[in-house]
Scaffold this motif. Sequence first.
Motif, mmCIF file in Angstrom:
data_model
loop_
_atom_site.group_PDB
_atom_site.id
_atom_site.type_symbol
_atom_site.label_atom_id
_atom_site.label_comp_id
_atom_site.label_asym_id
_atom_site.label_seq_id
_atom_site.Cartn_x
_atom_site.Cartn_y
_atom_site.Cartn_z
ATOM 1 N N LEU A 139 0.847 -1.204 0.000
ATOM 2 C CA LEU A 139 0.000 0.000 0.000
ATOM 3 C C LEU A 139 0.881 1.252 0.000
ATOM 4 C CD1 LEU A 139 -2.721 -0.987 2.649
ATOM 5 C CD2 LEU A 139 -3.131 -0.536 0.219
ATOM 6 N N PRO A 140 0.784 2.074 -1.037
ATOM 7 C CA PRO A 140 1.684 3.232 -1.121
ATOM 8 C C PRO A 140 1.145 4.430 -0.332
ATOM 9 C CG PRO A 140 0.421 3.033 -3.135
ATOM 10 C CD PRO A 140 -0.038 1.920 -2.243
ATOM 11 N N PHE A 141 0.889 4.202 0.937
ATOM 12 C CA PHE A 141 0.313 5.220 1.814
ATOM 13 C C PHE A 141 1.109 5.322 3.102
ATOM 14 C CE2 PHE A 141 -3.329 3.418 -0.536
ATOM 15 C CZ PHE A 141 -3.739 4.564 -1.202
ATOM 16 N N SER A 142 0.994 6.494 3.733
ATOM 17 C CA SER A 142 1.692 6.739 4.989
ATOM 18 C C SER A 142 0.749 7.520 5.896
ATOM 19 C CB SER A 142 2.959 7.547 4.673
ATOM 20 O OG SER A 142 3.764 7.668 5.802
ATOM 21 N N SER A 280 -4.104 10.239 5.977
ATOM 22 C CA SER A 280 -3.188 9.401 5.196
ATOM 23 C C SER A 280 -2.852 10.119 3.898
ATOM 24 C CB SER A 280 -3.804 8.031 4.906
ATOM 25 O OG SER A 280 -4.829 8.141 3.953
ATOM 26 N N VAL A 281 -1.599 9.933 3.476
ATOM 27 C CA VAL A 281 -1.162 10.507 2.208
ATOM 28 C C VAL A 281 -0.551 9.384 1.383
ATOM 29 C CG1 VAL A 281 1.140 11.222 3.069
ATOM 30 C CG2 VAL A 281 0.110 12.411 1.119
ATOM 31 N N GLY A 282 -0.846 9.388 0.091
ATOM 32 C CA GLY A 282 -0.305 8.316 -0.736
ATOM 33 C C GLY A 282 -0.239 8.708 -2.197
ATOM 34 N N HIS A 283 0.511 7.929 -2.949
ATOM 35 C CA HIS A 283 0.620 8.138 -4.392
ATOM 36 C C HIS A 283 0.387 6.797 -5.068
ATOM 37 C CE1 HIS A 283 2.179 8.878 -8.372
ATOM 38 N NE2 HIS A 283 2.273 10.159 -8.101
ATOM 39 N N VAL A 284 -0.671 6.729 -5.891
ATOM 40 C CA VAL A 284 -1.035 5.459 -6.526
ATOM 41 C C VAL A 284 -0.994 5.622 -8.040
ATOM 42 C CG1 VAL A 284 -2.795 3.657 -6.728
ATOM 43 C CG2 VAL A 284 -2.632 4.986 -4.613
ATOM 44 N N ARG A 285 -0.427 4.636 -8.692
ATOM 45 C CA ARG A 285 -0.491 4.593 -10.158
ATOM 46 C C ARG A 285 -0.731 3.146 -10.579
ATOM 47 N NH1 ARG A 285 4.717 3.937 -8.621
ATOM 48 N NH2 ARG A 285 6.070 2.810 -10.051
#
Length: 694
Positions: A139-142, A280-285
């Motif tokens: 999961l590309p989240f923090s 939460s902050v994330g970058h999804v592609r």
Amino acid sequence: MVPSTWIPALLVLILTLLTYPVASDWTATPFNAPSYPLAVRTPYLSAWHPSPGGGVALNHAWPEFWTGATLGWAGFVRIDGVAYSFLGDSSVSNFTKASQTSAKFTSTRSIFVLSAGPVDLTVTFLSPIEPDHLVKQSLPFSYLSVSAASNDNSAHDVSIYTDITGEWLSTDHTASINWTTTAADEVITHQSQLQHQTVYTEDESRILQGSVYYSTRHADGATFQTGHSTTIRSHFIQHGKLANTRDTNYRAINNDWPAFGFARALGKVTKESPKYAVFSVGHVRDPVVKYIQKGDTFEGRSYYFWSAYSTVHGAIKAFLEDYLSALSRADSLDDTIRSAAEDISSEYADIVALSMRQTLGATELTISGSPGSWNTDDVLMFIKEISSDGNINTVDIIMPAWPAFMYLNPKLGKYMLLPLLQYQATGQYPNTWAVHDLGAHYPVANGHNQGSDEKMPIEECGNMIIMMLDYTQRSGDHSLVKKYSKFLTQWADYLVKNTLIPVNQLSTVDFAGPLPNQTNLAIKGIIGIKAMSVISKKYLDDSDAASSYSSTAASYLKKWKTYGISSDETHLTLEYGKGSTNVLAFNLAMDKLLGLNFIPDSVNSMQSTYYKNHLEKYGFPIDSRSTYTSAEWMIWTSMTTSDSVRDSFIKAIHKWLSSGTSDTPFTDRFDDTTGAISFNKNRPVIGGNLALLL
Ligand SMILES: *[C@@H]1O[C@H](CO)[C@@H](O)[C@H](O)[C@H]1NC(C)=O
Ligand SMILES: *[C@@H]1O[C@H](CO)[C@@H](O)[C@H](O)[C@H]1NC(C)=O
Ligand SMILES: *[C@@H]1O[C@H](CO)[C@@H](O)[C@H](O)[C@H]1NC(C)=O
């Protein structure tokens, strides 16, 4: 009475104290990091808080992408109608800066405490490390969590504000972006993206594809607003909440700086009953990586988490709901790592703690397939070289970083080696030695069908055999060495032909250029041959090959000693026969890693004494061509030295790391005397700092 002759000197002293930047007046545990990891989970989710010199408070600078590009990430708190900032360096009016009282880092978290008048805020940045949960690890989240408690005996009315700006999407601020806010069910999410996207393409180390998501639970009177950063920040400062309005005038990042904000009303807070809000902050592609297949065709691979969630919103909702469990897992991982490392020393534990998020933050876990038919048996992990260049799955990056993965979960090592092995098994790589990497530019793993990858034949053949044996020994899974035995044999035979007298070539320390007859490179190859004898015997049931490799390795070792040891028998030379040169012989540690007991103690103790007698302030240089030393290679090397030399290496690294000379993510190469850093920063290679935990 002060003697009159002292007065000028006293004046100078007073003036100096007045003008010199004073050291920070908060406690830093274990020390002030050069840069604190804030949200560090993938090559593109990499937000840091630089804190050079005596330290910089969280609300005195903007967070930065690892390259140094600013990331707008603001935080305010309003207490009984009075506003304070806790994150970022906003220039709006009518607030004061909360005063930082402590900063702390662990393996998974950076924790800042700031006092805002009658309330203390604990601001926790948690970037989970989930070695045993592939869905969670991918999961590309923090998390950002802000907790408020009174520091007096009264109850106070508290609301929390935070936003991010379009700077999370690109370093080019003229880029046009758009955004939407979804305020449904239990979660509110701001999604933003570049208007013009290019799949699999980077610009200034940012990816021109996908979306940034900023989210919070729809609880505690949550409100949102999008718009000019100063407008929405001022709105909160004035009203203690946001207007639930959407700015739909999509525009460039720097055109009235669009920002995406949330406010959470925590209500009355006391000393005994702190309250908190989580974001939460994330970058999804999607797809994540372009991966070469047979016949020069390509497969688009997706994040592993898609096997569990059918929408990004579903994944975010689960991520936010999981916060307390994630925190407790993080706490226990932090403790486990810290107490294991403290068996060596507390300084060592500090170095390890600052290495963890950066190492995992260069990786992405992927699967193949499509919605409804994900292939969860096909797990591949990709790793970016980061600052030295953008290569994908570089073998001599995986090798130095290897200990972190072996410590956390050996399977992660297999998932990084498989993309390299599968590619070479397609038959498209034309060289007989092991490929250097899977592609020049992350996230494009297009292989090197022309064979023109950076040429490090002995380095990578040795690395592949060593890592494959190490993985097999640690995991008990024989499948990798069995399935790819043809390549192991091919690479071992390459080493038999080439490693004793290495021709002019690069080794992993390629910044220093090529050299013939590198003593430290040759021994990696010889250990590789020895490792192949173990593989042949234990896993391939080929005792003839085993004894042949074993006797070759033994005879090479004998000759290597005569070539590589200086004539006065005090040290190993960088280059055969050049007694005035020397080298940090980190490849001797591969023998310890594998438990081969192949290298004679006399060689290790000779080197250990030499390091002791030639130690500079910040360590022992990588080799006599430069004054650069390297944290992870010193730690690796200390597997082979006396405990006292090991401890001096650790102290030297610790001294450098805590010296305030750097303002970047962990640099793996720095000057042995001035501490000046190279351009190598944020690289996953510092996973090698866990070598002593294996
Ligand atoms: C600052 O506060 C004053 C007094 O409440 C108000 O008049 C002014 O508009 C505020 N300024 C901004 C930029 O919000
Ligand atoms: C934003 O831009 C993306 C990429 O061009 C596009 O797919 C999407 O429809 C746009 N969204 C809005 C709300 O304009
Ligand atoms: C490398 O070392 C070998 C053994 O000492 C020597 O014979 C050879 O000339 C050296 N090669 C170079 C290029 O220096």
